[in-house]
Motif scaffolding. Structure first.
Motif, PDB file in Angstrom:
ATOM      1  N   PHE A  11       5.307  -4.834   0.223  1.00 10.32           N
ATOM      2  CA  PHE A  11       6.597  -4.249   0.344  1.00 10.32           C
ATOM      3  C   PHE A  11       7.366  -4.839   1.650  1.00 10.32           C
ATOM      4  O   PHE A  11       8.686  -5.008   1.477  1.00 10.32           O
ATOM      5  CB  PHE A  11       6.753  -2.827  -0.052  1.00 10.32           C
ATOM      6  N   LEU A  65       5.409   4.019  -3.252  1.00 15.75           N
ATOM      7  CA  LEU A  65       6.027   2.864  -4.034  1.00 15.75           C
ATOM      8  C   LEU A  65       5.096   2.045  -4.663  1.00 15.75           C
ATOM      9  O   LEU A  65       5.468   1.602  -5.617  1.00 15.75           O
ATOM     10  CB  LEU A  65       6.501   2.205  -2.469  1.00 15.75           C
ATOM     11  N   SER A  69       5.919   1.196  -8.358  1.00 13.93           N
ATOM     12  CA  SER A  69       6.047  -0.190  -8.935  1.00 13.93           C
ATOM     13  C   SER A  69       5.074  -0.487 -10.150  1.00 13.93           C
ATOM     14  O   SER A  69       5.225  -1.479 -11.053  1.00 13.93           O
ATOM     15  CB  SER A  69       5.870  -1.090  -7.748  1.00 13.93           C
TER      16      SER A  69
END
Length: 77
Positions: A11, A65, A69
């Protein structure tokens, strides 16, 4: 190294990529300046990653996250 660290590094790299592309398109930076910008911003993002890596909120955000994803790539793409 745990899986959260691998996800968070991804990320950090992705956000750095987006930032550099934005700066290149906005200001029309040349190739040599772009390479210098990548080095400087990589150093800054790396320092920020090390600073915030130990906190619980950063690990939580990374896990959320990563999960988001993964779900997006498996089900929506």
């Amino acid at each position: 190294m745990e899986i959260e660290n691998f996800l968070s590094i991804g990320f950090v790299g992705a956000s750095l990529s987006v930032l550099i592309e934005y700066i290149k398109s906005k200001y029309g930076i040349t190739s040599s300046k772009s390479k210098a910008l990548v080095l400087v911003l990589s150093f800054i993002f790396g320092m920020l990653y090390v600073t915030f890596n130990g906190t619980a909120i950063f690990q939580t955000v990374t896990m959320v996250l990563g999960s988001a994803s993964t779900i997006y790539s498996l089900f929506f793409r």
